[in-house]
Enzyme design. Structure first.
Site, PDB file in Angstrom:
ATOM      1  N   SER A   1      -4.120  -0.445  10.358  1.00 36.19           N
ATOM      2  CA  SER A   1      -4.460  -0.946  11.695  1.00 36.19           C
ATOM      3  C   SER A   1      -4.679   0.231  12.646  1.00 36.19           C
ATOM      4  CB  SER A   1      -3.353  -1.862  12.221  1.00 36.19           C
ATOM      5  OG  SER A   1      -2.090  -1.238  12.076  1.00 36.19           O
TER       6      SER A   1
ATOM      7  N   ASP B   1      -0.173   2.574   4.304  1.00 36.19           N
ATOM      8  CA  ASP B   1      -1.226   1.742   3.708  1.00 36.19           C
ATOM      9  C   ASP B   1      -2.198   2.567   2.882  1.00 36.19           C
ATOM     10  OD1 ASP B   1      -1.034  -1.014   4.215  1.00 36.19           O
ATOM     11  OD2 ASP B   1      -1.705  -0.755   6.289  1.00 36.19           O
TER      12      ASP B   1
ATOM     13  N   LYS C   1       1.663   0.774   0.680  1.00 33.81           N
ATOM     14  CA  LYS C   1       1.363  -0.664   0.724  1.00 33.81           C
ATOM     15  C   LYS C   1      -0.078  -0.864   0.277  1.00 33.81           C
ATOM     16  CE  LYS C   1       1.073  -3.130   4.771  1.00 33.81           C
ATOM     17  NZ  LYS C   1      -0.333  -3.579   4.784  1.00 33.81           N
TER      18      LYS C   1
ATOM     19  N   GLU D   1      -3.166  -4.030  -0.447  1.00 38.09           N
ATOM     20  CA  GLU D   1      -3.551  -5.428  -0.211  1.00 38.09           C
ATOM     21  C   GLU D   1      -4.081  -6.074  -1.488  1.00 38.09           C
ATOM     22  OE1 GLU D   1      -6.297  -5.840   3.076  1.00 38.09           O
ATOM     23  OE2 GLU D   1      -4.925  -4.874   4.485  1.00 38.09           O
TER      24      GLU D   1
ATOM     25  N   GLU E   1       0.906 -12.188   5.610  1.00 36.48           N
ATOM     26  CA  GLU E   1       0.285 -12.191   6.938  1.00 36.48           C
ATOM     27  C   GLU E   1      -0.404 -13.521   7.210  1.00 36.48           C
ATOM     28  OE1 GLU E   1      -1.989  -8.698   7.868  1.00 36.48           O
ATOM     29  OE2 GLU E   1      -2.811  -9.573   9.709  1.00 36.48           O
TER      30      GLU E   1
HETATM   31  O1  KIV Z   1      -2.046  -2.229   8.992  1.00 46.96           O
HETATM   32  C1  KIV Z   1      -1.164  -2.947   9.479  1.00 46.96           C
HETATM   33  O2  KIV Z   1      -0.772  -2.806  10.638  1.00 46.96           O
HETATM   34  C2  KIV Z   1      -0.595  -3.981   8.636  1.00 46.96           C
HETATM   35  C3  KIV Z   1       0.335  -4.965   9.279  1.00 46.96           C
HETATM   36  C4  KIV Z   1      -0.442  -5.970  10.010  1.00 46.96           C
HETATM   37  C5  KIV Z   1       1.274  -5.583   8.308  1.00 46.96           C
HETATM   38  O3  KIV Z   1      -0.889  -4.057   7.477  1.00 46.96           O
END
Ligand code: KIV
Length: 271
Positions: free
Chosen positions: A52, A90, A120, A122, A189
């Site tokens: 994000s 991420d 993390k 997806e 989410e």
């Molecule tokens: O990138 C991010 O901020 C996220 C959250 C919304 C969990 O993946």
């Protein structure tokens, strides 16, 4: 519930224990040193260097443009600030979808170059080989299901996911696959609260929600949303704890006024 500040360093084992003990897990995004330091001092369990950053730090419309190098830059700054929080980074769009070998080398770059504690990723079944390969190298992996923003052009909308039975069943089975592959936690989410409850009850690992209701094991928000730096973004699930946009706007106007009127600096503010 306890903020658990006596914990010296949050680990995957501590997160697992929090689930077992019914202690909710707190998680917030962070992208820079100064904010990460405040969140860590406050006792945040997990700091997510989310992709994000593409939206809230770089101003892109989606999370797709951010690169692995840019994620690493943000993560290095966050890791430098923390003493206690568990830091997750991420894997950005394009750094793992190709094949599991590429996914592993992206994850290794993050761990080696940033000092973060996990990554993390997806998706469910379609990326399970990558998840397994990363975990087999010793890197903790957090899953992410439901509204996965890297697939926004496939979804076509940021609306609530898995409201239909077929998608709900796939989400449940993906969550179980991720757990069996060895993920230490999963983010859900924007899905119905009762589906998230079912996932949290049926899985052993912590389930962290964003727009997934109150029955899951922890909550995550984007820091700009939680602090009210964004004015336009107001989904139902968001609770704002500050209205920083107006506070900063007011302070900035005040500063401009003081400069223009020659009120700043005054005698005691100069050498
Ligand atoms: O990138 C991010 O901020 C996220 C959250 C919304 C969990 O993946």
């Amino acid at each position: 519930m306890s903020v658990n500040k006596e914990i010296k360093r949050v680990t995957t084992h501590i997160l697992q224990k929090m689930k077992q003990d019914g202690e909710r897990i707190s998680m917030l995004t962070a992208y820079d040193f100064s904010m990460a330091k405040i969140f860590d001092d406050a006792g945040m369990d997990i700091l997510l260097v989310g992709d994000s950053a593409s939206n809230v730090m770089a101003g892109h419309e989606t999370t797709l443009p951010i690169t692995l190098d840019q994620m690493i830059y943000h993560a290095v700054s966050v890791v430098r600030a923390i003493k206690r929080s568990f830091v997750v980074v991420d894997l950005p769009f394009g750094s793992y979808q190709g094949n599991s070998k590429e996914a592993l080398s992206s994850a290794i770059r993050i761990m080696k170059e940033t000092g973060a504690h996990g990554i993390k990723i997806e998706g469910g079944e379609e990326i399970i080989e990558s998840v397994k390969r990363i975990i087999s190298s010793g890197i903790p992996v957090m899953g992410h299901l439901g509204l996965t923003p890297q697939s926004i052009y496939k979804f076509g909308t940021y609306a609530v996911r898995a409201t239909e039975e077929v998608e709900a069943q796939k989400l449940l089975s993906d969550a179980k696959l991720l757990q069996e592959a060895g993920c230490f936690a999963i983010v859900l989410e924007k899905i119905p609260a009762l589906l998230a409850k079912q996932v949290a009850e049926e899985l052993r690992i912590p389930i962290i929600g964003i727009g997934a209701g109150k029955y899951v094991d922890g909550q995550v928000l984007v820091m700009h949303d939680m602090l009210g730096i964004n004015k336009e973004f107001k989904p139902r699930f968001l609770r704002r704890y500050l209205n920083l946009y107006d506070t900063i706007l007011g302070a900035t106007k005040h500063y401009i006024k003081d400069v223009k009127s020659r009120d700043f600096p005054n005698d005691s503010e100069q050498y």
